[in-house]
Design a protein around this motif. Sequence first.
Motif, PDB file in Angstrom:
ATOM      1  N   MET A   1       0.787  -1.013   0.106  1.00 26.33           N
ATOM      2  CA  MET A   1       0.168   0.414  -0.200  1.00 26.33           C
ATOM      3  C   MET A   1       1.056   1.461   0.081  1.00 26.33           C
ATOM      4  O   MET A   1       1.831   0.955   0.694  1.00 26.33           O
ATOM      5  CB  MET A   1      -0.993   0.039   1.363  1.00 26.33           C
ATOM      6  CG  MET A   1      -2.178   0.690   1.004  1.00 26.33           C
ATOM      7  SD  MET A   1      -3.273   0.512   2.045  1.00 26.33           S
ATOM      8  CE  MET A   1      -4.401  -1.100   2.168  1.00 26.33           C
ATOM      9  N   CYS A   2       0.620   2.036  -0.211  1.00 30.43           N
ATOM     10  CA  CYS A   2       1.040   3.479  -1.352  1.00 30.43           C
ATOM     11  C   CYS A   2       0.427   4.731  -0.433  1.00 30.43           C
ATOM     12  O   CYS A   2      -0.706   5.182  -0.601  1.00 30.43           O
ATOM     13  CB  CYS A   2       1.835   3.771  -2.255  1.00 30.43           C
ATOM     14  SG  CYS A   2       2.739   4.768  -3.180  1.00 30.43           S
ATOM     15  N   GLN A   3       1.218   4.933   0.872  1.00 28.92           N
ATOM     16  CA  GLN A   3       0.435   6.446   1.646  1.00 28.92           C
ATOM     17  C   GLN A   3       1.221   6.941   2.323  1.00 28.92           C
ATOM     18  O   GLN A   3       2.351   6.865   2.413  1.00 28.92           O
ATOM     19  CB  GLN A   3       0.382   6.103   3.353  1.00 28.92           C
ATOM     20  CG  GLN A   3      -1.338   4.867   2.552  1.00 28.92           C
ATOM     21  CD  GLN A   3      -1.980   4.128   4.115  1.00 28.92           C
ATOM     22  OE1 GLN A   3      -1.112   4.342   5.307  1.00 28.92           O
ATOM     23  NE2 GLN A   3      -2.905   3.605   3.985  1.00 28.92           N
ATOM     24  N   SER A  20      -0.325   9.579   6.828  1.00 25.29           N
ATOM     25  CA  SER A  20      -1.857   8.454   5.948  1.00 25.29           C
ATOM     26  C   SER A  20      -2.461   9.443   4.929  1.00 25.29           C
ATOM     27  O   SER A  20      -3.511   8.420   4.852  1.00 25.29           O
ATOM     28  CB  SER A  20      -2.652   7.417   6.957  1.00 25.29           C
ATOM     29  OG  SER A  20      -1.572   6.764   8.056  1.00 25.29           O
ATOM     30  N   VAL A  21      -2.234   9.571   4.117  1.00 21.62           N
ATOM     31  CA  VAL A  21      -2.716  10.295   2.675  1.00 21.62           C
ATOM     32  C   VAL A  21      -2.219   9.277   2.284  1.00 21.62           C
ATOM     33  O   VAL A  21      -1.313   8.642   1.430  1.00 21.62           O
ATOM     34  CB  VAL A  21      -1.978  11.667   2.733  1.00 21.62           C
ATOM     35  CG1 VAL A  21      -2.833  12.051   0.989  1.00 21.62           C
ATOM     36  CG2 VAL A  21      -1.948  12.726   3.763  1.00 21.62           C
ATOM     37  N   THR A  22      -3.831   9.040   0.855  1.00 21.37           N
ATOM     38  CA  THR A  22      -4.224   8.377   0.553  1.00 21.37           C
ATOM     39  C   THR A  22      -4.612   8.812  -0.821  1.00 21.37           C
ATOM     40  O   THR A  22      -4.440   8.170  -1.973  1.00 21.37           O
ATOM     41  CB  THR A  22      -5.262   6.996   0.697  1.00 21.37           C
ATOM     42  OG1 THR A  22      -6.521   8.236   1.029  1.00 21.37           O
ATOM     43  CG2 THR A  22      -4.989   6.411   1.621  1.00 21.37           C
ATOM     44  N   GLY A  23      -4.951   9.801  -1.204  1.00 20.28           N
ATOM     45  CA  GLY A  23      -5.112  10.821  -1.998  1.00 20.28           C
ATOM     46  C   GLY A  23      -4.602  11.982  -1.771  1.00 20.28           C
ATOM     47  O   GLY A  23      -5.046  12.662  -0.942  1.00 20.28           O
ATOM     48  N   SER A  34      -6.469  13.446   1.157  1.00 20.10           N
ATOM     49  CA  SER A  34      -7.515  13.155   2.223  1.00 20.10           C
ATOM     50  C   SER A  34      -6.764  11.279   2.195  1.00 20.10           C
ATOM     51  O   SER A  34      -6.026  11.064   1.973  1.00 20.10           O
ATOM     52  CB  SER A  34      -8.400  11.796   0.604  1.00 20.10           C
ATOM     53  OG  SER A  34      -9.019  13.172   0.165  1.00 20.10           O
ATOM     54  N   THR A  35      -6.518   9.956   3.100  1.00 24.90           N
ATOM     55  CA  THR A  35      -7.094   9.349   4.248  1.00 24.90           C
ATOM     56  C   THR A  35      -8.716   8.316   4.022  1.00 24.90           C
ATOM     57  O   THR A  35      -9.492   9.195   3.985  1.00 24.90           O
ATOM     58  CB  THR A  35      -7.095   9.725   5.452  1.00 24.90           C
ATOM     59  OG1 THR A  35      -8.004   9.929   6.133  1.00 24.90           O
ATOM     60  CG2 THR A  35      -5.360  10.721   5.900  1.00 24.90           C
ATOM     61  N   TYR A  36      -7.973   7.209   4.935  1.00 20.43           N
ATOM     62  CA  TYR A  36      -9.086   5.999   4.332  1.00 20.43           C
ATOM     63  C   TYR A  36     -10.414   6.396   6.052  1.00 20.43           C
ATOM     64  O   TYR A  36     -11.243   6.590   5.656  1.00 20.43           O
ATOM     65  CB  TYR A  36      -8.591   4.474   5.155  1.00 20.43           C
ATOM     66  CG  TYR A  36      -7.807   4.178   3.573  1.00 20.43           C
ATOM     67  CD1 TYR A  36      -8.860   4.022   2.879  1.00 20.43           C
ATOM     68  CD2 TYR A  36      -6.725   3.624   3.783  1.00 20.43           C
ATOM     69  CE1 TYR A  36      -7.938   3.035   1.423  1.00 20.43           C
ATOM     70  CE2 TYR A  36      -6.353   3.482   2.800  1.00 20.43           C
ATOM     71  CZ  TYR A  36      -6.889   3.103   1.999  1.00 20.43           C
ATOM     72  OH  TYR A  36      -6.049   2.539   0.133  1.00 20.43           O
ATOM     73  N   GLY A  56       7.971   8.529   0.659  1.00 23.85           N
ATOM     74  CA  GLY A  56       5.843   8.218   1.348  1.00 23.85           C
ATOM     75  C   GLY A  56       5.850   9.678   1.990  1.00 23.85           C
ATOM     76  O   GLY A  56       5.361   9.761   2.307  1.00 23.85           O
TER      77      GLY A  56
END
Length: 69
Positions: A1-3, A20-23, A34-36, A56
Amino acid sequence: MCQLKAVVERQGSRETVMESVTGVDVTADGVVLSTYFEEPLTLRGVRIRSVDLLNGAILLMEQNTGKDR
């Protein structure tokens, strides 16, 4: 997973603003992170300076407006 970790550079110092940024979206309102599990965070008055995929991290730089959120 790439955060990613989002870091803002202001006046020579760096502050982590989100883990833990996902977007990442660049909108007319600013840079939206954005995060989960958290609400999206809109940072105004910043621009993307660099993205370091190996470590990262996304580095955001304060613009001349003086506003950051």
